[in-house]
Design a protein around this motif. Structure first.
Motif, PDB file in Angstrom:
ATOM      1  N   ARG A  18       0.814  -1.211   0.000  1.00  0.00           N
ATOM      2  CA  ARG A  18       0.000   0.000   0.000  1.00  0.00           C
ATOM      3  C   ARG A  18       0.846   1.259   0.000  1.00  0.00           C
ATOM      4  O   ARG A  18       0.515   2.244  -0.619  1.00  0.00           O
ATOM      5  CB  ARG A  18      -0.953  -0.011   1.204  1.00  0.00           C
ATOM      6  CG  ARG A  18      -2.144  -0.920   1.010  1.00  0.00           C
ATOM      7  CD  ARG A  18      -2.997  -1.017   2.247  1.00  0.00           C
ATOM      8  NE  ARG A  18      -2.361  -1.852   3.258  1.00  0.00           N
ATOM      9  CZ  ARG A  18      -2.928  -2.179   4.412  1.00  0.00           C
ATOM     10  NH1 ARG A  18      -4.135  -1.725   4.701  1.00  0.00           N
ATOM     11  NH2 ARG A  18      -2.311  -2.954   5.267  1.00  0.00           N
ATOM     12  N   ALA A  19       1.975   1.251   0.709  1.00  0.00           N
ATOM     13  CA  ALA A  19       2.872   2.404   0.696  1.00  0.00           C
ATOM     14  C   ALA A  19       3.622   2.446  -0.630  1.00  0.00           C
ATOM     15  O   ALA A  19       4.031   1.409  -1.157  1.00  0.00           O
ATOM     16  CB  ALA A  19       3.854   2.329   1.858  1.00  0.00           C
ATOM     17  N   THR A  20       3.789   3.635  -1.180  1.00  0.00           N
ATOM     18  CA  THR A  20       4.462   3.784  -2.473  1.00  0.00           C
ATOM     19  C   THR A  20       5.829   4.437  -2.337  1.00  0.00           C
ATOM     20  O   THR A  20       6.519   4.613  -3.337  1.00  0.00           O
ATOM     21  CB  THR A  20       3.594   4.624  -3.418  1.00  0.00           C
ATOM     22  OG1 THR A  20       3.322   5.896  -2.816  1.00  0.00           O
ATOM     23  CG2 THR A  20       2.269   3.905  -3.700  1.00  0.00           C
ATOM     24  N   ALA A  21       6.225   4.787  -1.125  1.00  0.00           N
ATOM     25  CA  ALA A  21       7.531   5.415  -0.907  1.00  0.00           C
ATOM     26  C   ALA A  21       8.023   5.074   0.491  1.00  0.00           C
ATOM     27  O   ALA A  21       7.247   4.709   1.381  1.00  0.00           O
ATOM     28  CB  ALA A  21       7.437   6.929  -1.086  1.00  0.00           C
ATOM     29  N   LEU A  22       9.325   5.221   0.673  1.00  0.00           N
ATOM     30  CA  LEU A  22       9.946   4.910   1.960  1.00  0.00           C
ATOM     31  C   LEU A  22       9.497   5.900   3.031  1.00  0.00           C
ATOM     32  O   LEU A  22       9.368   7.099   2.773  1.00  0.00           O
ATOM     33  CB  LEU A  22      11.466   4.962   1.801  1.00  0.00           C
ATOM     34  CG  LEU A  22      12.326   4.312   2.894  1.00  0.00           C
ATOM     35  CD1 LEU A  22      12.036   2.822   2.986  1.00  0.00           C
ATOM     36  CD2 LEU A  22      13.806   4.549   2.600  1.00  0.00           C
ATOM     37  N   TRP A  23       9.250   5.383   4.244  1.00  0.00           N
ATOM     38  CA  TRP A  23       8.841   6.166   5.414  1.00  0.00           C
ATOM     39  C   TRP A  23       7.490   6.857   5.209  1.00  0.00           C
ATOM     40  O   TRP A  23       7.172   7.819   5.890  1.00  0.00           O
ATOM     41  CB  TRP A  23       9.891   7.224   5.790  1.00  0.00           C
ATOM     42  CG  TRP A  23      11.288   6.725   5.847  1.00  0.00           C
ATOM     43  CD1 TRP A  23      12.353   7.228   5.174  1.00  0.00           C
ATOM     44  CD2 TRP A  23      11.787   5.615   6.614  1.00  0.00           C
ATOM     45  NE1 TRP A  23      13.485   6.509   5.460  1.00  0.00           N
ATOM     46  CE2 TRP A  23      13.174   5.505   6.336  1.00  0.00           C
ATOM     47  CE3 TRP A  23      11.203   4.690   7.475  1.00  0.00           C
ATOM     48  CZ2 TRP A  23      13.978   4.525   6.906  1.00  0.00           C
ATOM     49  CZ3 TRP A  23      12.004   3.705   8.041  1.00  0.00           C
ATOM     50  CH2 TRP A  23      13.363   3.641   7.752  1.00  0.00           C
TER      51      TRP A  23
END
Length: 267
Positions: free
Chosen positions: A52-57
């Protein structure tokens, strides 16, 4: 004859690698694995493949895990954080659930979470009060799942299961079992850091066989593997604890080394 010797040597090497990798993946021929693993029924037969996350942090999921025993340092719970994009994990032992804000402080310090990071948790009371205040103070967005819906927090729930299995397997391998109790002077809190390093340096299927640390730092698998072997030259409980193995197996009091010494010497 030569073939039999080489085959036996290969089996020994594979067993050593299995132990050094925190008894992952599960091996039905490993006594520690069999003694530690318990399979729970899945909520769904469909495996989730997307991230679901598309980028780090961008998004960090968190949950509390009750360990069922008190560590030598007085901890009874472990707060598990998972960075959703890279699957980096951090395990923080705490004495009380209400200490969750202290665990978040450690994560913020070690991971340097940027403002706007989503901290996703369930509706547990430990993630209210001081925890929410800390999120607001540092511009972190705290989001909660609906009550009684652990499926929506499935990433960290699955990580809890893997972490608990690895801790049990490592303790059984190192200290043995007496009357189904793993060493009355439990070192599970010290084992958390060991398991954390193993998880962050191990390949993950959802990352296309890359490692969480590799994704987070842009490193290839060979570099990450070399880093892990420098940090963990031996399996948990081996080497520095060899002189007290029999005492620990018999659940006797021992005076050295201290838990802090054990933790630092292995890392």
């Amino acid at each position: 004859s030569t073939h039999c010797i080489s085959s036996a040597a290969s089996d020994v090497y594979k067993r050593q690698e299995h132990v050094l990798n925190g008894h992952m993946p599960f091996d039905k021929h490993c006594e520690a694995c069999v003694g530690a693993k318990m399979q729970a029924k899945r909520h769904s037969k469909e495996k989730r493949k997307e991230v679901r996350a598309t980028a780090l942090w961008q998004r960090v999921v968190v949950d509390t895990m009750e360990m069922g025993m008190t560590s030598r340092g007085g901890s009874e719970y472990a707060i598990v954080f998972v960075e959703e994009f890279s699957r980096m994990v951090m395990i923080v032992p705490v004495a009380r659930k209400s200490d969750s804000h202290k665990a978040l402080q450690r994560v913020m310090l070690e991971w340097a979470l940027p403002a706007g990071t989503v901290i996703f948790s369930d509706n547990g009371t430990e993630f209210r009060g001081k925890f929410e205040e800390l999120c607001t103070k540092h511009s972190l967005r705290h989001e909660c799942s609906p009550a009684y819906c652990p499926q929506l927090n499935g990433i960290v729930e699955r990580e809890n299961k893997e972490v608990a299995n690895m801790i049990r397997a490592c303790l059984i391998h190192a200290f043995g079992v007496k009357d189904n109790v793993v060493c009355q002077h439990s070192l599970w809190a010290e084992c958390c850091r060991y398991v954390e390093v193993i998880r962050n340096h191990s390949k993950h299927s959802i990352l296309n066989d890359k490692t969480p640390l590799g994704v987070a730092r842009g490193l290839d698998n060979d570099a990450v593997h070399d880093m892990m072997r420098r940090k963990i030259p031996a399996a948990f409980g081996e080497g520095c604890m060899a002189t007290t193995q029999e005492q620990i197996r018999n659940c006797l009091l021992y005076t050295s080394p201290s838990p802090r010494d054990l933790s630092t010497s292995r890392m």
